[in-house]
Design an enzyme around this catalytic site. Structure first.
Site, PDB file in Angstrom:
ATOM      1  N   GLU A  55       0.828  -1.203   0.000  1.00  0.00           N
ATOM      2  CA  GLU A  55       0.000   0.000   0.000  1.00  0.00           C
ATOM      3  C   GLU A  55       0.864   1.255   0.000  1.00  0.00           C
ATOM      4  O   GLU A  55       1.910   1.300   0.643  1.00  0.00           O
ATOM      5  CB  GLU A  55      -0.912   0.006   1.228  1.00  0.00           C
ATOM      6  CG  GLU A  55      -1.879  -1.167   1.257  1.00  0.00           C
ATOM      7  CD  GLU A  55      -2.686  -1.240   2.541  1.00  0.00           C
ATOM      8  OE1 GLU A  55      -2.714  -0.234   3.287  1.00  0.00           O
ATOM      9  OE2 GLU A  55      -3.275  -2.303   2.812  1.00  0.00           O
TER      10      GLU A  55
ATOM     11  N   CYS B 200       3.246  -5.818  15.666  1.00  0.00           N
ATOM     12  CA  CYS B 200       2.587  -4.879  16.576  1.00  0.00           C
ATOM     13  C   CYS B 200       1.134  -5.291  16.773  1.00  0.00           C
ATOM     14  O   CYS B 200       0.421  -5.563  15.801  1.00  0.00           O
ATOM     15  CB  CYS B 200       2.670  -3.459  16.027  1.00  0.00           C
ATOM     16  SG  CYS B 200       4.358  -2.850  15.818  1.00  0.00           S
TER      17      CYS B 200
ATOM     18  N   SER C 272      11.009   5.634   9.339  1.00  0.00           N
ATOM     19  CA  SER C 272      10.233   5.286  10.533  1.00  0.00           C
ATOM     20  C   SER C 272      10.626   3.898  11.018  1.00  0.00           C
ATOM     21  O   SER C 272      10.721   2.955  10.226  1.00  0.00           O
ATOM     22  CB  SER C 272       8.735   5.325  10.207  1.00  0.00           C
ATOM     23  OG  SER C 272       7.969   4.913  11.320  1.00  0.00           O
TER      24      SER C 272
ATOM     25  N   CYS D 101      -3.308   1.113   7.659  1.00  0.00           N
ATOM     26  CA  CYS D 101      -2.167   0.347   7.167  1.00  0.00           C
ATOM     27  C   CYS D 101      -2.428  -1.151   7.148  1.00  0.00           C
ATOM     28  O   CYS D 101      -2.711  -1.771   8.158  1.00  0.00           O
ATOM     29  CB  CYS D 101      -0.951   0.648   8.031  1.00  0.00           C
ATOM     30  SG  CYS D 101       0.553  -0.095   7.396  1.00  0.00           S
TER      31      CYS D 101
END
EC number: 2.1.1.-
Length: 351
Positions: A90, A111, A182, A324
């Protein structure tokens, strides 16, 4: 394919550094490879063997990635991008000419609040595939900022990501501070970034000041205590001259208490950084929810009034069920897909 491999192929066609740089620039700008300069047409500039190879090279580059579907939203259009082997990632067209790109298919960090992490790591995204996401976006509109915050953990694909950053910060004509790496935190990142020609801005996924809670939320992230992570970030910020972005996904009843706020104030006060609070993009049936709007406002006022710069960042794609990893999960029919619930459109939050 990595860009270094593509560069060697150009050299094999007789391209000198000036020719290879020209090919890289026009491609990264979304233009045809035979685009000439202001003064000369490409036939008077590029070597004959390279000119003859341009159609095949163009087809190969176009085959790296294509837009499978586009989902317009008030906070940015999300692109579901199909790679040559059928895998999907994406990209998000962000406001103010920004673009968020993916660096892995899936993610190994796992996560607990991230859809991408539910699938695990499938494969790395090559530097050329990362750059191809920028090319696809630039064929739609200007891109002046690229954030590496899409699917994947950039630190786990360091060579490909750094190669892409180097190209974007040179031939891609993007300012170094407008390239944002990031990461959940990895010592290799703090060793590698200061040595790069192009030194990107850095966003660190903090999420909590409590080491045990962070280990539960980010189960396969490197074991770095929050205070040490901030110190490593501070050292890099002072080295490059622009602030660290500390990311904090707000989870109702988990990391939104005043004890956390007081602790983050102790960590960040006086540091060269900004706290980005990101209200969780709620998923029906998930263990986590976002705090209500009034609590988010309280958090921002509390932190800001005590001397730490804080901004609210909303996960792009919420109004198209496109946080996400969500579009990819729907498109691939992954077993881990849950029913998605549209979060209310975020209202402005006043400090």
């Amino acid at each position: 394919m990595r860009f270094s491999d593509f560069d060697l192929r150009l050299a094999a066609f007789g391209a000198q550094p000036v020719h290879r740089g020209r090919i890289a620039r026009v491609w990264l700008n979304g233009q045809a490879l035979d685009t000439g300069t202001r003064r000369r047409h490409s036939e008077h500039f590029l070597p004959l063997a390279l000119r003859e190879a341009l159609p095949a090279l163009t087809a190969e580059l176009d085959g790296l990635a294509r837009v499978h579907s586009e989902h317009a939203g008030s906070d940015g259009s999300r692109l579901l991008v199909a790679l040559a082997d059928g895998q999907m990632v994406e990209s998000v067209l962000l406001p103010r000419d920004g673009l968020c790109v993916s660096t892995q298919v899936g993610c190994a960090v796992g996560c607990r609040f991230c859809m991408t992490g539910k699938s695990g790591l499938i494969r790395q995204v090559t530097s050329m595939e990362i750059l191809a996401q920028v090319v696809l976006a630039r064929r739609r509109r200007a891109v002046k900022k690229v954030v590496f915050m899409g699917m994947g953990e950039p630190a786990h694909n360091l060579e490909n990501v750094l190669e892409a950053i180097n190209l974007l910060g040179t031939e891609g004509n993007i300012g170094h501070k407008n390239l944002v790496f990031s990461t959940v935190g990895d010592r290799r990142v703090f060793e590698a970034l200061p040595q790069q020609r192009v030194k990107p801005a850095l966003a660190l996924s903090l999420h909590t000041t409590k080491a045990e809670l962070r280990a539960r939320l980010l189960p396969r992230a490197p074991s770095i205590a929050p205070d040490e992570l901030v110190e490593l970030g501070e050292r890099y910020a002072r080295h490059i001259g622009y602030p660290i972005q500390y990311q904090w996904t707000l989870l109702k009843g988990v990391n939104d208490g005043n004890d956390e706020l007081d602790a983050v104030l102790r960590l960040l006060k006086g540091k060269y950084g900004v706290l980005n609070v990101i209200p969780f993009n709620s998923l029906e049936g998930d263990d986590y929810q976002r705090p209500d709007l009034e609590r988010i406002r309280e958090i921002v006022r509390y932190v800001h009034s005590r001397g730490v710069l804080v901004k609210v960042r909303n996960s792009a794609g919420q109004d198209v069920d496109g946080g996400c990893g969500q579009l990819r999960a729907r498109a691939t029919g992954a077993d881990q897909v849950v029913t998605l619930r549209r979060a209310p459109r975020p209202q402005a939050v006043q400090a």
